[in-house]
Design a protein around this motif. Structure first.
Motif, short mmCIF file in Angstrom:
data_model
loop_
_atom_site.label_atom_id
_atom_site.label_comp_id
_atom_site.label_asym_id
_atom_site.label_seq_id
_atom_site.Cartn_x
_atom_site.Cartn_y
_atom_site.Cartn_z
N LEU A 77 26.50 83.30 -46.03
CA LEU A 77 25.83 84.50 -45.54
C LEU A 77 24.62 84.15 -44.68
CD1 LEU A 77 26.04 86.75 -48.74
CD2 LEU A 77 27.20 87.12 -46.56
N ALA A 78 23.92 83.05 -45.06
CA ALA A 78 22.77 82.63 -44.24
C ALA A 78 23.23 82.22 -42.85
CB ALA A 78 22.05 81.46 -44.92
N LYS A 79 24.36 81.51 -42.79
CA LYS A 79 24.90 81.10 -41.49
C LYS A 79 25.34 82.32 -40.68
CE LYS A 79 28.29 77.92 -39.49
NZ LYS A 79 29.37 76.93 -39.77
N ARG A 95 23.73 84.01 -36.97
CA ARG A 95 24.53 84.21 -35.77
C ARG A 95 24.83 85.66 -35.44
NH1 ARG A 95 29.04 79.43 -35.18
NH2 ARG A 95 27.56 77.70 -35.03
N MET A 96 24.41 86.57 -36.28
CA MET A 96 24.69 87.98 -36.02
C MET A 96 23.94 88.45 -34.78
SD MET A 96 24.79 89.92 -39.71
CE MET A 96 25.09 91.52 -38.93
N GLY A 97 24.66 89.04 -33.86
CA GLY A 97 24.07 89.61 -32.65
C GLY A 97 24.96 90.71 -32.14
N LEU A 98 24.55 91.34 -31.06
CA LEU A 98 25.35 92.42 -30.51
C LEU A 98 26.69 91.90 -30.00
CD1 LEU A 98 22.72 94.51 -28.52
CD2 LEU A 98 23.54 94.84 -30.85
N GLU A 99 27.73 92.63 -30.28
CA GLU A 99 29.07 92.23 -29.85
C GLU A 99 29.36 92.63 -28.41
OE1 GLU A 99 31.07 90.30 -31.58
OE2 GLU A 99 29.50 90.20 -33.10
N LYS A 135 32.57 93.14 -23.78
CA LYS A 135 32.58 92.33 -24.98
C LYS A 135 31.85 91.01 -24.70
CE LYS A 135 35.65 90.29 -28.46
NZ LYS A 135 34.89 90.87 -29.57
N PHE A 136 30.96 90.62 -25.61
CA PHE A 136 30.15 89.43 -25.39
C PHE A 136 31.00 88.17 -25.30
CE2 PHE A 136 28.02 85.69 -27.05
CZ PHE A 136 26.93 85.61 -26.21
N ASN A 137 30.65 87.32 -24.31
CA ASN A 137 31.30 86.04 -24.13
C ASN A 137 30.21 85.03 -23.79
OD1 ASN A 137 32.45 83.87 -22.25
ND2 ASN A 137 34.31 84.75 -23.14
N ALA A 138 30.08 83.98 -24.61
CA ALA A 138 28.99 83.03 -24.42
C ALA A 138 29.02 82.37 -23.06
CB ALA A 138 29.04 81.97 -25.52
N GLN A 139 30.21 82.03 -22.56
CA GLN A 139 30.29 81.36 -21.27
C GLN A 139 29.98 82.31 -20.12
OE1 GLN A 139 34.18 79.60 -21.11
NE2 GLN A 139 33.56 77.80 -22.27
N LYS A 140 30.30 83.58 -20.30
CA LYS A 140 30.10 84.55 -19.21
C LYS A 140 28.71 85.15 -19.24
CE LYS A 140 32.15 88.72 -17.20
NZ LYS A 140 33.21 89.74 -17.32
N HIS A 141 28.21 85.48 -20.45
CA HIS A 141 26.95 86.21 -20.54
C HIS A 141 25.79 85.35 -21.00
CE1 HIS A 141 30.05 89.49 -21.15
NE2 HIS A 141 29.42 89.85 -20.05
N GLY A 142 26.06 84.27 -21.72
CA GLY A 142 25.03 83.30 -22.03
C GLY A 142 24.13 83.64 -23.20
N ILE A 143 23.69 84.88 -23.35
CA ILE A 143 22.70 85.24 -24.37
C ILE A 143 23.24 86.38 -25.23
CG2 ILE A 143 20.40 86.17 -24.77
CD1 ILE A 143 19.52 84.82 -22.21
N ARG A 144 23.32 86.15 -26.52
CA ARG A 144 23.72 87.22 -27.44
C ARG A 144 22.45 87.91 -27.93
NH1 ARG A 144 28.25 88.12 -30.75
NH2 ARG A 144 29.08 86.03 -30.38
N VAL A 145 22.29 89.16 -27.60
CA VAL A 145 21.07 89.88 -27.94
C VAL A 145 20.95 90.06 -29.44
CG1 VAL A 145 19.83 92.05 -27.64
CG2 VAL A 145 21.12 91.08 -25.73
N GLY A 146 19.75 89.76 -29.99
CA GLY A 146 19.43 90.05 -31.37
C GLY A 146 19.66 88.93 -32.35
N ALA A 147 20.31 87.83 -31.97
CA ALA A 147 20.58 86.75 -32.91
C ALA A 147 19.33 85.92 -33.15
CB ALA A 147 21.72 85.88 -32.40
N ASP A 148 19.31 85.20 -34.30
CA ASP A 148 18.15 84.40 -34.67
C ASP A 148 18.29 82.94 -34.25
OD1 ASP A 148 16.83 86.52 -35.90
OD2 ASP A 148 17.98 86.25 -37.74
N ASN A 149 19.50 82.42 -34.23
CA ASN A 149 19.70 81.01 -33.90
C ASN A 149 19.62 80.79 -32.40
OD1 ASN A 149 20.05 80.50 -36.54
ND2 ASN A 149 22.25 80.14 -36.46
N ASN A 150 18.99 79.71 -32.01
CA ASN A 150 18.94 79.31 -30.61
C ASN A 150 19.77 78.04 -30.47
OD1 ASN A 150 18.36 79.02 -27.95
ND2 ASN A 150 16.26 78.30 -28.26
#
Length: 406
Positions: free
Chosen positions: A338-340, A344-348, A355-370
């Motif tokens: 659950l901690a993990k 990583r929880m962020g906007l989908e 729909k969020f895609n790391a390669q296309k959008h780069g930044i997931r809004v709201g997540a804690d991990n960098n």
């Protein structure tokens, strides 16, 4: 008021991800060499799974026919550098279409240096620019006539075309002489002032002469870098009306800090921020309203996300407490999972609903991990994505340093 779009045809398109700051910040690359700062490609050395490596895929410069584009960005982002690269076809924009004629009215009025060196009058300078197209055609025809390729079929056809264009251009030059007189009058050259030597004029009056020369060229794409500098309110209002009602060129790309001028003239906005170009096919006011609406929408999405994260956090704390109190390894493993998940929880979805895609959008809004998966700590709004510090339509700021007139 801005008029409706006259065409959807693309006048010019080319990649701009290799644009660099010609005289700006320089960085040592670790091998004793100095590399210019990349303005629209932040990721030359990033691992290939990170989004920045794909930034150039969405960084093409696109100009449509009949569009009056307002180029926006914070001071120092590279707006003037981009305009110079377009005009010169250098600094990463070598592929800008050669058939698209451009003319740059820069803040230094570099194109007037020759007139100043020749000690021309205002009228002489303007007349020379009114006939610039014909003189360029005549020079090309002369080169072909003296070339060894003159006898080739292609060269002969080009010469015939040039002679036709020269004949047509001579008639247009006479019309532009009349237009030049009207432009000079509109910008305040009356009572013989047009006979004054350029050297005798102040910087403000030289700027007006430069503006007349630029308007007379009528290129496919006219580049105006701070055209209202040194103009009084009457001249600015005249220029607004001329560009929106009478200008006979194709498209405009404008950089200005004059808010009212931007609102009246621009039909489209291009925002230069975060190493990319964002397009808004609408006026400045409409763009601000759209950005504000997107920011409110993003705020609601982030608020809902925080509620979900709070529920997961409570569940994780309960599992962690159970693991410590009873020595339950299963609960401990669940708490770790659950901690993990929480990190990583962020906007989908993005602000525009994709729909969020790391390669296309780069930044997931709201997540804690960098981490390299595209997440970033903290909350980011659509305003942040446009360069940070913006206000909505009520604030009239958007971080672009606008000023009003009148």
């Amino acid at each position: 008021m801005t008029r409706a779009h006259s065409s959807t045809r693309i006048l010019a398109e080319c990649p701009v991800h290799e644009l660099t700051a010609g005289g700006g910040e320089r960085q040592e690359d670790g091998h004793g060499r100095v590399e210019l700062k990349a303005l629209l490609q932040p990721s030359r050395n990033w691992p290939m799974h990170q989004a920045g490596c794909y930034a150039h895929l969405n960084t093409n410069l696109r100009i449509r026919e009949g569009g009056r584009y307002l180029l926006l960005g914070r001071n120092g982002v590279g707006k003037s550098t981009l305009m110079q690269a377009i005009h010169r076809r250098d600094n990463g924009l070598e592929s800008f279409p050669k058939g698209v004629q451009t003319f740059l009215l820069d803040q230094e009025l570099a194109f007037m240096k020759e007139s100043l060196s020749l000690d021309e009058t205002v009228q002489q300078c303007v007349s020379r620019h009114a006939s610039a197209r014909v003189r360029a055609l005549e020079a090309e025809a002369e080169r072909l006539e003296q070339s060894e390729e003159e006898a080739s079929e292609e060269a002969m056809q080009r010469l015939c075309d040039l002679y036709d264009e020269i004949e047509e251009g001579e008639g247009q030059s006479r019309q532009r002489e009349e237009e030049a007189r009207a432009l000079l009058k509109g910008l305040g050259f009356r009572n013989g002032r047009e006979a004054a030597r350029l050297k005798s004029l102040s910087g403000g009056w030289r700027s007006r002469v430069g503006l007349v020369c630029a308007l007379l060229h009528r290129p496919h794409l006219l580049l105006l870098d701070e055209p209202t500098n040194h103009l009084d309110i009457h001249a600015i209002c005249w220029l607004q009306k001329y560009l929106t009602r009478k200008y006979a060129g194709e498209s405009l790309l404008i950089v200005t800090h004059d808010r009212r001028f931007a609102e009246e003239v621009a039909t489209d906005c291009i925002v230069m921020a975060n190493q990319r170009l964002q397009y808004y096919p609408m006026s400045l006011k409409q763009m601000e309203e759209a950005v504000e609406a997107d920011a409110l929408k993003m705020g609601r999405l982030v608020a809902n996300l925080e509620k979900k994260k709070a529920a997961v956090r409570r569940q994780k704390d309960a599992m962690s407490s159970a693991a410590h109190a009873k020595g339950d390894a299963k609960s401990g493993a669940q708490a770790a999972k659950l901690a993990k998940k929480l990190g990583r929880m962020g906007l989908e979805k993005t602000a525009d609903g994709q729909k969020f895609n790391a390669q296309k959008h780069g930044i997931r809004v709201g997540a804690d991990n960098n981490n390299c998966g595209g997440w970033v700590k903290g909350k980011r709004t659509h305003q942040d994505i446009l360069g940070g510090g913006q206000q909505g339509s009520e604030g009239r700021s958007l971080g672009f340093g606008f000023k009003g007139h009148g």
